[in-house]
Design an enzyme around this catalytic site. Structure first.
Site, PDB file in Angstrom:
ATOM      1  N   HIS A  11       3.162  -6.585   2.894  1.00 41.60           N
ATOM      2  CA  HIS A  11       2.552  -7.259   4.043  1.00 41.60           C
ATOM      3  C   HIS A  11       3.584  -7.495   5.142  1.00 41.60           C
ATOM      4  O   HIS A  11       3.359  -7.167   6.309  1.00 41.60           O
ATOM      5  CB  HIS A  11       1.940  -8.582   3.576  1.00 41.60           C
ATOM      6  CG  HIS A  11       1.330  -9.381   4.692  1.00 41.60           C
ATOM      7  ND1 HIS A  11       2.018 -10.381   5.337  1.00 41.60           N
ATOM      8  CD2 HIS A  11       0.124  -9.301   5.285  1.00 41.60           C
ATOM      9  CE1 HIS A  11       1.243 -10.901   6.283  1.00 41.60           C
ATOM     10  NE2 HIS A  11       0.082 -10.259   6.269  1.00 41.60           N
ATOM     11  N   ARG A  50      30.972  15.066 -11.203  1.00 38.60           N
ATOM     12  CA  ARG A  50      30.281  14.503 -10.039  1.00 38.60           C
ATOM     13  C   ARG A  50      28.873  15.073  -9.928  1.00 38.60           C
ATOM     14  O   ARG A  50      28.673  16.271 -10.012  1.00 38.60           O
ATOM     15  CB  ARG A  50      31.041  14.853  -8.760  1.00 38.60           C
ATOM     16  CG  ARG A  50      32.529  14.756  -8.890  1.00 38.60           C
ATOM     17  CD  ARG A  50      33.263  15.332  -7.672  1.00 38.60           C
ATOM     18  NE  ARG A  50      33.038  14.576  -6.452  1.00 38.60           N
ATOM     19  CZ  ARG A  50      33.494  14.960  -5.271  1.00 38.60           C
ATOM     20  NH1 ARG A  50      34.153  16.105  -5.135  1.00 38.60           N
ATOM     21  NH2 ARG A  50      33.279  14.213  -4.204  1.00 38.60           N
ATOM     22  N   TYR A  59      -4.302  15.121  22.045  1.00 37.12           N
ATOM     23  CA  TYR A  59      -3.309  14.046  22.171  1.00 37.12           C
ATOM     24  C   TYR A  59      -3.276  13.184  20.918  1.00 37.12           C
ATOM     25  O   TYR A  59      -4.208  13.202  20.109  1.00 37.12           O
ATOM     26  CB  TYR A  59      -3.597  13.176  23.401  1.00 37.12           C
ATOM     27  CG  TYR A  59      -4.856  12.340  23.280  1.00 37.12           C
ATOM     28  CD1 TYR A  59      -4.826  11.084  22.662  1.00 37.12           C
ATOM     29  CD2 TYR A  59      -6.073  12.810  23.766  1.00 37.12           C
ATOM     30  CE1 TYR A  59      -5.980  10.332  22.537  1.00 37.12           C
ATOM     31  CE2 TYR A  59      -7.228  12.065  23.641  1.00 37.12           C
ATOM     32  CZ  TYR A  59      -7.174  10.830  23.022  1.00 37.12           C
ATOM     33  OH  TYR A  59      -8.308  10.091  22.884  1.00 37.12           O
ATOM     34  N   ARG A 118     -12.752   1.085  23.990  1.00 39.81           N
ATOM     35  CA  ARG A 118     -13.722   1.057  22.897  1.00 39.81           C
ATOM     36  C   ARG A 118     -14.640  -0.149  23.056  1.00 39.81           C
ATOM     37  O   ARG A 118     -14.171  -1.265  23.297  1.00 39.81           O
ATOM     38  CB  ARG A 118     -12.986   0.979  21.559  1.00 39.81           C
ATOM     39  CG  ARG A 118     -13.924   0.951  20.370  1.00 39.81           C
ATOM     40  CD  ARG A 118     -13.162   0.915  19.067  1.00 39.81           C
ATOM     41  NE  ARG A 118     -12.540  -0.385  18.862  1.00 39.81           N
ATOM     42  CZ  ARG A 118     -11.747  -0.656  17.817  1.00 39.81           C
ATOM     43  NH1 ARG A 118     -11.478   0.284  16.931  1.00 39.81           N
ATOM     44  NH2 ARG A 118     -11.217  -1.832  17.680  1.00 39.81           N
ATOM     45  N   GLY A 129      21.662   6.349  -5.808  1.00 39.10           N
ATOM     46  CA  GLY A 129      20.761   6.037  -6.913  1.00 39.10           C
ATOM     47  C   GLY A 129      20.932   7.016  -8.046  1.00 39.10           C
ATOM     48  O   GLY A 129      20.449   6.794  -9.152  1.00 39.10           O
ATOM     49  N   THR A 162      -8.222   7.081  12.401  1.00 42.01           N
ATOM     50  CA  THR A 162      -7.836   7.482  11.039  1.00 42.01           C
ATOM     51  C   THR A 162      -7.570   6.310  10.112  1.00 42.01           C
ATOM     52  O   THR A 162      -7.464   6.503   8.908  1.00 42.01           O
ATOM     53  CB  THR A 162      -6.611   8.418  11.068  1.00 42.01           C
ATOM     54  OG1 THR A 162      -5.650   7.875  11.963  1.00 42.01           O
ATOM     55  CG2 THR A 162      -7.012   9.797  11.511  1.00 42.01           C
ATOM     56  N   ARG A 194      30.081  16.554   4.450  1.00 40.37           N
ATOM     57  CA  ARG A 194      28.635  16.752   4.648  1.00 40.37           C
ATOM     58  C   ARG A 194      28.263  16.263   6.043  1.00 40.37           C
ATOM     59  O   ARG A 194      29.036  15.536   6.676  1.00 40.37           O
ATOM     60  CB  ARG A 194      27.835  15.994   3.595  1.00 40.37           C
ATOM     61  CG  ARG A 194      28.049  14.500   3.682  1.00 40.37           C
ATOM     62  CD  ARG A 194      27.251  13.743   2.655  1.00 40.37           C
ATOM     63  NE  ARG A 194      27.726  12.376   2.601  1.00 40.37           N
ATOM     64  CZ  ARG A 194      27.600  11.584   1.556  1.00 40.37           C
ATOM     65  NH1 ARG A 194      27.034  12.012   0.455  1.00 40.37           N
ATOM     66  NH2 ARG A 194      28.036  10.351   1.594  1.00 40.37           N
ATOM     67  N   LYS A 247      26.938  18.700  -2.397  1.00 41.81           N
ATOM     68  CA  LYS A 247      28.364  18.515  -2.662  1.00 41.81           C
ATOM     69  C   LYS A 247      28.997  19.827  -3.114  1.00 41.81           C
ATOM     70  O   LYS A 247      30.052  20.232  -2.617  1.00 41.81           O
ATOM     71  CB  LYS A 247      28.537  17.443  -3.737  1.00 41.81           C
ATOM     72  CG  LYS A 247      29.862  16.741  -3.715  1.00 41.81           C
ATOM     73  CD  LYS A 247      29.919  15.659  -4.794  1.00 41.81           C
ATOM     74  CE  LYS A 247      29.192  14.404  -4.356  1.00 41.81           C
ATOM     75  NZ  LYS A 247      28.999  13.455  -5.474  1.00 41.81           N
ATOM     76  N   MET A 273      23.498   9.350 -10.593  1.00 36.64           N
ATOM     77  CA  MET A 273      24.595   8.934 -11.452  1.00 36.64           C
ATOM     78  C   MET A 273      25.903   8.784 -10.683  1.00 36.64           C
ATOM     79  O   MET A 273      26.206   9.545  -9.789  1.00 36.64           O
ATOM     80  CB  MET A 273      24.790   9.967 -12.540  1.00 36.64           C
ATOM     81  CG  MET A 273      25.634   9.427 -13.634  1.00 36.64           C
ATOM     82  SD  MET A 273      26.288  10.735 -14.649  1.00 36.64           S
ATOM     83  CE  MET A 273      27.729  11.159 -13.723  1.00 36.64           C
ATOM     84  N   SER A 315     -12.267  10.776  19.231  1.00 35.47           N
ATOM     85  CA  SER A 315     -10.955  10.242  18.902  1.00 35.47           C
ATOM     86  C   SER A 315     -11.010   9.816  17.446  1.00 35.47           C
ATOM     87  O   SER A 315     -11.889   9.053  17.046  1.00 35.47           O
ATOM     88  CB  SER A 315     -10.632   9.055  19.807  1.00 35.47           C
ATOM     89  OG  SER A 315      -9.402   8.493  19.395  1.00 35.47           O
ATOM     90  N   CYS A 349      -6.325   7.998  17.270  1.00 35.08           N
ATOM     91  CA  CYS A 349      -5.834   6.697  17.718  1.00 35.08           C
ATOM     92  C   CYS A 349      -5.550   5.759  16.557  1.00 35.08           C
ATOM     93  O   CYS A 349      -5.332   4.585  16.744  1.00 35.08           O
ATOM     94  CB  CYS A 349      -6.822   6.062  18.692  1.00 35.08           C
ATOM     95  SG  CYS A 349      -8.434   5.766  17.946  1.00 35.08           S
TER      96      CYS A 349
HETATM   97  P1  ADP Z   1      29.520   9.991  -4.404  1.00 32.51           P
HETATM   98  O1  ADP Z   1      28.491  11.049  -4.285  1.00 32.51           O
HETATM   99  O2  ADP Z   1      29.016   8.699  -4.912  1.00 32.51           O
HETATM  100  O3  ADP Z   1      30.339   9.879  -3.158  1.00 32.51           O
HETATM  101  P2  ADP Z   1      31.676  11.495  -5.488  1.00 32.51           P
HETATM  102  O4  ADP Z   1      31.439  12.509  -6.521  1.00 32.51           O
HETATM  103  O5  ADP Z   1      31.883  11.998  -4.125  1.00 32.51           O
HETATM  104  O6  ADP Z   1      30.488  10.463  -5.549  1.00 32.51           O
HETATM  105  O7  ADP Z   1      32.942  10.709  -5.973  1.00 32.51           O
HETATM  106  C1  ADP Z   1      33.195   9.338  -5.982  1.00 32.51           C
HETATM  107  C2  ADP Z   1      34.631   9.105  -5.575  1.00 32.51           C
HETATM  108  O8  ADP Z   1      35.526   9.768  -6.452  1.00 32.51           O
HETATM  109  C3  ADP Z   1      34.912   9.619  -4.176  1.00 32.51           C
HETATM  110  O9  ADP Z   1      35.743   8.694  -3.516  1.00 32.51           O
HETATM  111  C4  ADP Z   1      35.635  10.901  -4.433  1.00 32.51           C
HETATM  112  O10 ADP Z   1      36.484  11.218  -3.378  1.00 32.51           O
HETATM  113  C5  ADP Z   1      36.398  10.601  -5.719  1.00 32.51           C
HETATM  114  N1  ADP Z   1      36.642  11.820  -6.488  1.00 32.51           N
HETATM  115  C6  ADP Z   1      35.736  12.670  -6.982  1.00 32.51           C
HETATM  116  N2  ADP Z   1      36.305  13.713  -7.602  1.00 32.51           N
HETATM  117  C7  ADP Z   1      37.648  13.521  -7.520  1.00 32.51           C
HETATM  118  C8  ADP Z   1      38.768  14.278  -7.949  1.00 32.51           C
HETATM  119  N3  ADP Z   1      38.634  15.437  -8.575  1.00 32.51           N
HETATM  120  N4  ADP Z   1      39.988  13.773  -7.690  1.00 32.51           N
HETATM  121  C9  ADP Z   1      40.115  12.604  -7.020  1.00 32.51           C
HETATM  122  N5  ADP Z   1      39.115  11.855  -6.598  1.00 32.51           N
HETATM  123  C10 ADP Z   1      37.866  12.304  -6.823  1.00 32.51           C
HETATM  124 MG    MG Z   2      31.222  11.229  -2.263  1.00 31.90          MG
HETATM  125 MG    MG Z   3     -12.273   1.489  13.181  1.00 30.90          MG
END
Ligand code: ADP
Ligand code: MG
Ligand code: MG
Length: 929
Positions: free
Chosen positions: A476, A112, A897, A639, A121, A813, A356, A43, A123, A810, A877
């Site tokens: 499973h 952020r 192979y 085999r 996952g 593994t 990204r 980011k 923050m 062969s 294999c």
């Molecule tokens: P994530 O990685 O979960 O996408 P982000 O850091 O991108 O988290 O932000 C979560 C939301 O907050 C996104 O929709 C982002 O566009 C918005 N956001 C983050 N920073 C700002 C900011 N400075 N002003 C307005 N919106 C923001």
């Molecule tokens: Mg984002």
């Molecule tokens: Mg075997």
């Protein structure tokens, strides 16, 4: 410019006094740039790059990952980090002409998280930081919009409370929902300033109650607390789990981005949205995304309000729309990849908040790669790396047709086995069989279980798809369905499965047997109701074109594991260049064959055994004929018999139960027993008393405490040479027969589980003798090889010896991993989760080849074998043959192979091509993170 294919910088910034911890961006210039993902995270690097490109990005600064690593080492950041952060903050305040959380026009920021690899996952982001009881009033006056100010403040308390102070989300939701109810507000936006003010007061009480202190009013304290919470979140369980399954190092750490707020919730000329430069599901070149007017941050994705398609923006704010298109097109050209972006419109002015390389389906990955080559954005060589080998699976499985009905997602579990399945819910394997009536197509069912066990196999076989509420990617259900090429969503924790009452509860709804659901095994979604599916497209012209670019790089052959002609034909269609493993025992399990197999096992002497084998011979021969025909021109490795014989007989427990029940059985029950024991010689009820104990006696003779290490593999063929003889005869008679039809046939007879040269010599001699006999009888010869499967450490150690007799190796593994670790694959799931959680093992060694241990044996055996026989053909294999990182390893070790299940052939081809291409092109394959 950063693209997925460029090598990432690997230098660690040394921790010296002069470390630059904080990178500023704003005013058209950034300290960092897009290449610095290691330091700035994805980011932060993107924000720096966009700033440098002159795009409208709210200014701010990034605290680099080294600060996080430092925080992990000693639970706090150094004074340098604090100082540099304060300096950057002053610079930001100056640039904006505002003070953080102070005065008539307070500066507010977002905090952020952002690691090198995008990581759900971690923050959650905190918005509107800097607001407090005073600044909220200033914001209200200045914006002339009290509702907006209070809405922003309540969001801050809620996010800060949850993320930094770790107060459960529900504590805030309850307050908010109660207020909405009280004010009869349908939507969040229906609450007015007064209502929101009341919410704020209640939120503060929630904070006080949970933390025994007031919500921090000092903006600088807010900032430091938020920063440290981001660092800590790197270590939370969700984040760790994600890293584990995605093979991302725990040592990387996350960066923190502090950025001036822009507001999408200022009214109807403001808004926020997310989008892709191309359609991430189909790859179509179309602007794709969603936005909401008068909203902030995550509102778009959180489902609180229904967002609008991004194309609508053109009508509402034509100028902003044009600018957004222009910017995102530029971004795509700049990064030379499809972009996933976030934006906010404040009072008619557009701001970019993130960009990204966008995640996409396999279908889209192939299409986008081809488009970009055609557009001249990337080269064909780069294109090869734009598709993850596993993604090609998408072409081989059905997909949900999302246009065929409303898509209500009930829960999202793990994408355990890709594809789509639509069917009626059943809760037990027996119900599945009953309802599907052995025809999953006619009457499709979805087997819903808390977890599956081997006892459910018959149900899993007939089900269209499997859904479990517990278990992971190696559960499973996950493992078995992947083997079957069947769609499975595992570990959908939001679903409660009540097997007794035959109910499934989720999202406050109750589903019963017979209700329709749709599964998307590629994304893990469980969808209510009955969608249509789109058929697989293994001959998709664009995929073929893409493979046409990749394949020429490949030096490793790719074969398939196939036991029956149907699978062989399928494998060939997917591009298999031979069969690497044809397991003969699977031919014996068929309904019409198992009686003869059982008769062979029950035989009291060699004569009886030979009589039974004689009956099996023509059956095997006809199977081989089918496989040889399908593989015309390619080698087929067959085999000889491998599993312990007891696997073909009834279970010991079942026999004992039948013996116990027999004296009490009524006529009907006896009749059914006679049916079952007919193949063992029971002609009427009177015979049962003798027959069942005879079978039991034989089963007990065959009983072993550890069958995996027992009487199996070449040990069978050595103790019962007539079995090997019969199989060799079937192979060569079939080979000669098809050769006469003009089929080019190359049988490779493989002896399993050898540990010594003499075992190999013993079995090799039988095979060669029979070959000569058959060739003489039929007056035709065919070229063939006799070799062995290396699946015991001893075999790897004496590979130079074994190669004197074996014309090929062969690596099996699966067994080699079992015997090297001393893990039983069928039981390892009791241990593995702990081992992986504790970091004792990084990965399931049965999923990805253990390069350190098992891999060393593979390397050594190959070298030693080729010392004796320089041209020794060597393959693999085991299931690893279709796993991209294992394929890469096989390439590096110089195998000839890999062989894998038909459904993994495409994946293996691409993985092998990438492994070779990354050597010649010196680009990162992207498999090691
Ligand atoms: P994530 O990685 O979960 O996408 P982000 O850091 O991108 O988290 O932000 C979560 C939301 O907050 C996104 O929709 C982002 O566009 C918005 N956001 C983050 N920073 C700002 C900011 N400075 N002003 C307005 N919106 C923001
Ligand atoms: Mg984002
Ligand atoms: Mg075997």
């Amino acid at each position: 410019m950063a693209t997925t294919t460029m090598p990432e910088r690997e230098v660690e910034t040394p921790t010296t006094r002069a470390t630059k911890y904080v990178y500023f961006f704003g005013g058209g210039k950034a300290d960092g740039n897009g290449k610095m993902k290691d330091e700035l995270g994805g980011k932060g690097a993107g924000l720096a790059e966009m700033t440098n490109a002159g795009l409208p990005v709210p200014p701010g600064f990034t605290i680099q990952t080294e600060a996080c690593r430092e925080y992990m080492r000693r639970d706090s950041v150094s004074g340098d980090v604090d100082h540099q952060m304060e300096d950057a903050l002053s610079r930001l305040e100056q640039l904006q002409g505002q003070k953080l959380g102070k005065g008539d026009n307070p500066l507010l920021v977002s905090v952020r998280s952002g690691a090198k690899f995008s990581m759900p996952g971690m923050m959650d982001t905190i918005l509107n930081l800097g607001l407090n009881d005073q600044t909220v009033e200033a914001l209200a006056r200045r914006s002339n919009n009290p509702r907006f100010a209070y809405d922003s403040y309540r969001r801050l308390i809620q996010m800060f409370g949850n993320v930094v102070l770790e107060i459960p989300k529900s504590a805030f939701d309850e307050v908010f929902d109660a207020k909405k109810k009280q004010k009869k507000a349908k939507l969040d936006t229906d609450l007015d300033a007064k209502g929101l003010k009341e919410v704020i007061d209640e939120y503060k009480k929630v904070v006080k109650k949970h933390t025994k202190r007031d919500f921090p009013q000092d903006p600088h304290e807010q900032l430091v607390m938020a920063r440290d919470a981001v660092f800590r979140s790197w270590q939370n369980e969700r984040a760790k789990h994600y890293r584990r399954i995605n093979n991302i190092s725990d040592d990387l750490g996350t960066a923190v981005n502090v950025q001036a707020m822009v507001f999408g919730n200022l009214g109807e000329t403001s808004g926020t949205g997310v989008g892709f430069t191309r359609n991430p599901a189909t790859g179509n070149k179309e602007f794709y995304g969603e936005f909401l007017l008068n909203a902030q941050g995550e509102d778009v994705v959180s489902g609180v309000r229904t967002p609008v398609h991004i194309l609508e923006l053109e009508k509402l704010m034509p100028q902003v729309y044009r600018q957004l298109r222009e910017i995102t097109t530029r971004l795509e050209k700049h990064y030379r990849d499809m972009q996933d972006f976030e934006f906010t419109i404040q009072d008619g002015k557009l701001y970019m908040l993130q960009t990204r390389n966008g995640k996409r389906t396999g279908l889209a990955a192939v299409r986008v790669a081809i488009q970009m080559v055609e557009e001249g954005l990337i080269t064909k060589e780069e294109a090869i790396f734009r598709v993850e080998p596993n993604q090609l699976y998408d072409f081989l499985v059905p997909r949900l047709d999302e246009k065929s009905g409303p898509v209500e997602v009930l829960a999202t579990g793990l994408p355990a086995s890709p594809g789509a399945a639509v069917g009626q819910i059943v809760f037990t394997a027996d119900d599945a069989v009953e309802k599907a009536g052995h025809g999953a197509k006619k009457n499709p069912v979805i087997l819903v279980r808390a977890e599956t066990t081997p006892e459910d196999i018959h149900g899993m076989e007939v089900a269209a798809g499997i859904l479990t509420s517990r278990g992971g990617m190696t559960s499973h259900a996950a493992v078995v369905t992947r083997g079957m090429g069947k769609c499975c969503v595992a570990g959908a924790g939001d679903i409660a499965v009540e097997e007794k009452t035959r109910e499934m509860r989720v999202k406050g709804q109750v589903f019963k047997e017979g209700d329709w659901i749709s599964l998307d095994g590629t994304t893990g979604r469980v969808i209510k109701g009955r969608l249509n599916t789109l058929p697989p497209s293994p001959d998709d012209p664009e995929m073929l074109k893409f493979m046409g670019w990749a394949d020429p790089f490949r030096t490793l052959g790719v074969r398939a594991n196939a036991d029956i002609p149907r699978d062989a034909i399928q494998a060939r269609a997917f591009g298999a260049e031979g069969i690497g493993l044809c397991r003969t025992e699977h031919m014996f399990f068929a309904e019409d064959r198992i009686p003869h197999m059982q008769a062979m096992i029950m035989a009291r002497d060699e004569k009886e055994r030979r009589a039974a084998l004689k009956k099996l011979l023509p059956m095997q021969r006809s199977d081989f004929i089918g496989v040889f025909r399908a593989m015309d021109g390619f080698p087929v490795t067959i085999r000889t018999l491998d599993p312990p014989l007891h696997e073909f007989l009834p279970r010991r427990e079942d026999l004992m139960v039948d013996i116990a029940l027999l004296p009490y059985a009524d006529a009907k029950q006896k009749k059914s027993m006679v049916e079952r024991y007919r193949r063992f010689g029971a002609k009427g009820a009177a015979d049962l008393k003798k027959v069942i104990p005879t079978v039991l006696r034989r089963v007990e003779e065959l009983h072993e405490f550890n069958p995996m290490l027992g009487h199996r593999g070449c040990r069978l063929g050595i103790t019962y040479p007539e079995i090997t003889e019969m199989q060799a005869r079937a192979i060569f008679e079939a080979a000669v027969a098809v050769a006469k039809e003009g089929v080019k046939v190359h049988p490779e007879v493989m002896i399993p589980l050898t540990a010594t040269l003499k075992e190999m010599a013993n079995q090799g001699a039988i095979v060669r003798r029979v070959a000569d006999e058959v060739f003489k009888e039929k007056g035709t010869t065919v070229p063939y090889l006799v070799g062995t499967m290396i699946e015991l450490p001893r075999a790897a150690l004496v590979a130079d010896e074994i190669a004197k007799e074996a014309e090929f190796f062969s690596f099996g593994t699966n067994d080699l991993t079992q015997t090297t670790f001393g893990f039983s694959r069928d039981d390892v799931n009791k241990i593995l989760p702990t081992y992986i959680a504790e970091g004792i093992l990084k990965q399931d060694p049965f999923a990805a080849l253990d390069r350190e241990g098992v891999g060393q044996l593979v390397r050594m055996a190959t070298e030693r074998g080729r010392r004796t026989r320089p041209k020794l053909k060597v393959g693999i294999c085991g299931e690893h043959g279709g796993e991209p990182s294992s394929v890469e390893f096989c390439h590096q070790v110089g195998l000839n192979y890999v062989s894998c299940s038909p459904f993994r052939v495409l994946t293996a081809r691409l993985a092998a091509a990438q492994a070779a291409a990354s050597e010649t092109l010196k680009v990162e394959g992207g498999r090691t993170k």
